[in-house]
Motif scaffolding. Structure first.
Motif, mmCIF file in Angstrom:
data_model
loop_
_atom_site.group_PDB
_atom_site.id
_atom_site.type_symbol
_atom_site.label_atom_id
_atom_site.label_comp_id
_atom_site.label_asym_id
_atom_site.label_seq_id
_atom_site.Cartn_x
_atom_site.Cartn_y
_atom_site.Cartn_z
ATOM 1 N N LEU A 260 0.802 -1.226 0.000
ATOM 2 C CA LEU A 260 0.000 0.000 0.000
ATOM 3 C C LEU A 260 0.835 1.276 0.000
ATOM 4 O O LEU A 260 0.418 2.269 -0.597
ATOM 5 C CB LEU A 260 -0.932 0.010 1.219
ATOM 6 N N LEU A 261 2.006 1.270 0.676
ATOM 7 C CA LEU A 261 2.750 2.530 0.784
ATOM 8 C C LEU A 261 3.166 3.097 -0.580
ATOM 9 O O LEU A 261 3.005 4.302 -0.807
ATOM 10 C CB LEU A 261 3.951 2.369 1.708
ATOM 11 N N PRO A 262 3.681 2.271 -1.525
ATOM 12 C CA PRO A 262 3.989 2.838 -2.846
ATOM 13 C C PRO A 262 2.747 3.441 -3.504
ATOM 14 O O PRO A 262 2.825 4.491 -4.144
ATOM 15 C CB PRO A 262 4.517 1.629 -3.634
ATOM 16 N N GLU A 263 1.562 2.803 -3.324
ATOM 17 C CA GLU A 263 0.315 3.346 -3.875
ATOM 18 C C GLU A 263 0.007 4.708 -3.257
ATOM 19 O O GLU A 263 -0.398 5.649 -3.930
ATOM 20 C CB GLU A 263 -0.849 2.386 -3.576
ATOM 21 N N LEU A 264 0.254 4.763 -1.923
ATOM 22 C CA LEU A 264 -0.044 5.992 -1.190
ATOM 23 C C LEU A 264 0.830 7.143 -1.673
ATOM 24 O O LEU A 264 0.354 8.265 -1.878
ATOM 25 C CB LEU A 264 0.204 5.726 0.299
ATOM 26 N N PHE A 265 2.122 6.842 -1.907
ATOM 27 C CA PHE A 265 3.025 7.907 -2.337
ATOM 28 C C PHE A 265 2.740 8.340 -3.772
ATOM 29 O O PHE A 265 3.138 9.418 -4.185
ATOM 30 C CB PHE A 265 4.488 7.469 -2.181
ATOM 31 N N LYS A 266 2.045 7.471 -4.554
ATOM 32 C CA LYS A 266 1.680 7.856 -5.914
ATOM 33 C C LYS A 266 0.751 9.064 -5.918
ATOM 34 O O LYS A 266 0.678 9.797 -6.903
ATOM 35 C CB LYS A 266 0.982 6.684 -6.622
ATOM 36 N N LEU A 267 0.032 9.266 -4.810
ATOM 37 C CA LEU A 267 -0.887 10.399 -4.735
ATOM 38 C C LEU A 267 -0.134 11.718 -4.692
ATOM 39 O O LEU A 267 -0.669 12.756 -5.083
ATOM 40 C CB LEU A 267 -1.785 10.273 -3.491
ATOM 41 N N VAL A 268 1.106 11.695 -4.178
ATOM 42 C CA VAL A 268 1.827 12.961 -4.022
ATOM 43 C C VAL A 268 3.020 13.113 -4.966
ATOM 44 O O VAL A 268 3.496 14.220 -5.171
ATOM 45 C CB VAL A 268 2.322 13.154 -2.567
ATOM 46 N N THR A 269 3.521 12.017 -5.547
ATOM 47 C CA THR A 269 4.683 12.161 -6.414
ATOM 48 C C THR A 269 4.529 11.253 -7.636
ATOM 49 O O THR A 269 3.546 10.513 -7.739
ATOM 50 C CB THR A 269 5.989 11.852 -5.638
ATOM 51 N N ASP A 270 5.492 11.295 -8.566
ATOM 52 C CA ASP A 270 5.364 10.494 -9.784
ATOM 53 C C ASP A 270 5.615 9.011 -9.497
ATOM 54 O O ASP A 270 6.107 8.642 -8.432
ATOM 55 C CB ASP A 270 6.337 11.004 -10.855
ATOM 56 N N ALA A 271 5.285 8.153 -10.473
ATOM 57 C CA ALA A 271 5.212 6.716 -10.216
ATOM 58 C C ALA A 271 6.549 6.113 -9.783
ATOM 59 O O ALA A 271 6.602 5.353 -8.811
ATOM 60 C CB ALA A 271 4.695 6.000 -11.469
ATOM 61 N N SER A 272 7.667 6.450 -10.479
ATOM 62 C CA SER A 272 8.921 5.793 -10.141
ATOM 63 C C SER A 272 9.429 6.282 -8.789
ATOM 64 O O SER A 272 9.950 5.511 -7.981
ATOM 65 C CB SER A 272 9.965 6.045 -11.227
ATOM 66 N N ILE A 277 10.421 5.629 -2.822
ATOM 67 C CA ILE A 277 10.138 6.165 -1.484
ATOM 68 C C ILE A 277 9.238 5.191 -0.729
ATOM 69 O O ILE A 277 9.469 4.891 0.445
ATOM 70 C CB ILE A 277 9.448 7.541 -1.572
ATOM 71 N N GLY A 278 8.224 4.682 -1.434
ATOM 72 C CA GLY A 278 7.290 3.761 -0.795
ATOM 73 C C GLY A 278 7.990 2.526 -0.271
ATOM 74 O O GLY A 278 7.764 2.117 0.868
ATOM 75 N N SER A 279 8.889 1.943 -1.078
ATOM 76 C CA SER A 279 9.513 0.707 -0.613
ATOM 77 C C SER A 279 10.497 0.996 0.516
ATOM 78 O O SER A 279 10.656 0.185 1.430
ATOM 79 C CB SER A 279 10.188 -0.030 -1.766
ATOM 80 N N ALA A 280 11.150 2.191 0.473
ATOM 81 C CA ALA A 280 12.053 2.531 1.580
ATOM 82 C C ALA A 280 11.264 2.674 2.877
ATOM 83 O O ALA A 280 11.682 2.193 3.931
ATOM 84 C CB ALA A 280 12.805 3.818 1.270
ATOM 85 N N PHE A 281 10.099 3.328 2.796
ATOM 86 C CA PHE A 281 9.324 3.490 4.026
ATOM 87 C C PHE A 281 8.655 2.187 4.446
ATOM 88 O O PHE A 281 8.469 1.932 5.635
ATOM 89 C CB PHE A 281 8.308 4.619 3.878
#
Lengths: 306, 327
Positions: A260-272, A277-281
């Motif tokens: 879910l975190l990579p999906e969540l970060f897609k809302l604020v930044t670009d896909a890659s 960032i999502g996988s790091a968090f």
């Protein structure tokens, strides 16, 4: 993201959660009864996995491999308890940490000496290969489903042992007042060896069960050991129920965080960018969960003492 | 003029004479080993503030060691690529200057120690050990999955950073810098131990209730000790990264934390020169046993077990005959 993917990931989270429970239950039992912090618990997990891989390779039978894993880990645990661990009960945690760290070195290098540096492989038994159709059209690996079942069965067995058997009464009494039960005629050193062997067998079982879905290699135990510590900190030291709840929480947080975190970060930044960032968090999610529990309940969800 | 004082003087003399001999005999490898031992001793001297004085069994000191290493790696990599570290309202450039890197390493790892301390000092005993270990693993996995600074592969620096007036590429000059830091920190430790803060911290370790009764907060004292401890270990991390001209997530691994705590305990907890004795002994074992057998860690494990089970107080305690200097 489809609901089926989500359901599969929830099952994956449950599966890793119950395996963590097997590790954490042994650790927390040993801490609760003997007051010992055992860093070498991950080595017993590795011993179980290597024994299973060796026996499965020689005989081809998965059940024999499981029995070998239980026996080898319990025997290694009992031997270590008799030779080293029992000298540590009266020592402070610092001595226990150093001595069990030394045991990790001995176990890891000893296994490397016996089996070499290359990972071993353990196959999924044919009768558990393939997938099962679950209600709702979810196709899920039969072996992973069996792991969830096995973990829950062990949890029920531990509950039964703790609540309904003579050994369980002695363990609970030992947690509360070890001088008193020694005075009542229970052979406390035999009880300690037995509890340590049970904890070791649980770790060995976890190692053998996880073997087919990961590779069996030196040092496989320590990352799991540290996750089991996170589970114990969340659940509360000494509580088997806390180990189950904590294990499931950690397993679910880890798998769902990665989804879910990579999906969540897609809302604020670009896909890659969101993916990195999502996988790091996501790799930090369970530790953030632990920090949250610490702020809320410093002795864990079910813990009584610090 | 007791036995421990003589032993400390002998250790210090060894740290001067052996590398001096190595320069004369042209043995740069020995200087490298000595530098490694001195940097490990510095990291362990940092831990000794938290562990020896404060009684905090931190199994996560690799976090500070690694953050120090990455402070050096990040600053130096921006300097060698001529890219700014931060370019927004104002600009921060990378640097190849050791004093700036040291400051950055100590400040960032001290901040990390403060953050970890605020959370983990809510608990004590076995919880504290497990939590510091867990936060260490968190930093390790973060470093692996964060791709900007090399991720799993780590970060290489082509040329060792500079110090005004010295040629740091000359092994003995870099060794001198590391030894100077070690002496400075040991001097600071000796001062700290006798200062009002050190005495209060020592009491907080032994009888927290009485410390509370005279109006001091044991947790605050321990937090300050942890921050100092983390900053020193972070500084050692920056020097270690400079020694190897390389920093990778392995500096943050739990094995590193275990090794740092092993240096302190083998040498002798709460001894001024305990970390030095432990680190020198470890590096010598690594070198000699590693040459005899590929499985040298089995022997290391057995030696460790023997020290814990039979030789309380570590090497210095065994020679001077006491479990703790203050026991």
């Amino acid at each position: 993201m489809s609901p089926i993917l989500l359901a599969e990931q929830i099952l994956n989270g449950l599966q890793s959660g119950v395996m963590l429970f097997l590790m954490a239950a042994g650790l927390t039992l040993i801490f609760g009864v003997m007051g010992l912090i055992n860093l070498a618990h991950g080595s017993l997990y590795m011993v179980g996995a290597f024994a299973a891989a060796a026996v499965a390779g020689a005989t081809g039978s998965f059940l024999l491999a499981l029995i070998a894993a239980l026996a080898a880990a319990a025997a290694a645990g009992a031997m270590v308890e008799l030779l080293v661990i029992r000298r540590l009960y009266a020592r402070d945690h610092l001595d226990q940490v150093l001595a069990t760290f030394a045991l990790i070195l001995i176990f890891s290098e000893g296994t490397r000496w016996l089996f070499g540096s290359f990972p071993l492989y353990l196959d999924i038994p044919p009768w558990l290969a393939g997938t099962v159709m679950l209600p709702g059209g979810i196709e899920y690996a039969a072996y992973r489903l069996a792991l969830i079942g096995a973990g829950l069965a062990v949890a029920a067995g531990l509950w039964w042992m703790n609540a309904r058997t003579r050994l369980g009464i002695q363990i609970r009494a030992g947690e509360n007042d070890r001088e008193m039960i020694a005075a009542l005629g229970v052979d406390i050193s035999k009880l300690y060896t037995l509890v340590f062997a049970i904890g070791a067998a649980l770790a060995g079982l976890a190692g053998a069960l996880v073997g087919p879905i990961q590779s069996v290699q030196i040092g496989m135990g320590e990352p799991v050991l540290i996750l089991a510590f996170v589970v114990i900190v969340i659940g509360g030291i000494g509580s088997v129920r806390g180990a189950l709840v904590g294990g499931l929480l950690v397993g679910l947080t880890d798998t769902l965080g990665r989804l879910l975190l990579p999906e969540l970060f897609k809302l604020v930044t670009d896909a890659s960018g969101a993916a990195t960032i999502g996988s790091a968090f996501a790799s930090m999610a369970i530790y953030i969960l632990m920090a949250g529990v610490l702020i809320w309940k410093p002795t864990g969800l079910f813990g009584a003492r610090a | 003029m007791n036995r421990e004082w003589l032993l400390n003087a002998a250790l210090l003399a060894g740290l001067v004479v052996v590398p001096g001999w190595a320069v004369w005999a042209d043995e740069p490898f020995t200087i490298m080993l000595a530098t490694r031992a001195v940097i490990f001793a510095l990291a362990a001297a940092g831990l000794n503030i938290a562990l020896g004085l404060g009684g905090l069994v931190s199994l996560g000191h690799a976090v500070f060691f690694g953050i120090g290493g990455y402070a050096m790696g990040v600053l130096a990599s921006h300097a060698q690529n001529y890219t700014p570290l931060y370019d927004g309202v104002f600009t921060i450039q990378g640097t190849k200057s050791m004093p700036v890197i040291w400051l950055a390493a100590a400040v960032t790892s001290g901040l990390a120690a403060w953050l970890i301390g605020v959370l983990s000092l809510r608990t004590s005993g076995a919880y504290f050990i497990m939590i510091t270990l867990a936060f260490g693993q968190m930093a390790y996995f973060f470093a692996i999955s964060w791709p900007a600074y090399g991720g799993e592969d780590g970060l290489s620096i082509y040329v060792r950073n500079g110090f005004p007036g010295l040629n740091t590429l000359d092994p003995i000059q870099f060794y001198g810098l590391c030894l100077a830091w070690l002496c400075l920190v040991l001097w600071g430790y000796a001062r700290l131990r006798r200062s009002p803060f050190g005495l209060a911290l020592d009491s907080a370790r032994q009888v927290p209730d009485r410390v509370r009764a005279v109006g001091l907060d044991p947790r605050r004292l321990q937090l300050v000790a942890l921050v100092l401890s983390g900053a020193v270990t972070g500084l050692a991390g920056a020097l270690f990264a400079d020694l190897n001209r390389f920093v990778s997530p392995s500096m943050l691994s739990w094995q590193m934390s275990g090794e740092i705590i092993v240096f302190v305990i083998i040498g002798g907890v709460a001894r001024l020169f305990g970390p030095v004795a432990g680190a020198v002994f470890y590096v010598m074992m690594e070198h000699w046993l590693g040459g005899i057998s590929d499985y040298w860690q089995i022997f290391l494990g057995l030696v460790l077990l023997a020290v814990v089970l039979f030789g309380r107080g570590g090497l210095i305690g065994m020679i001077c005959g006491k479990g703790r200097p203050d026991a």
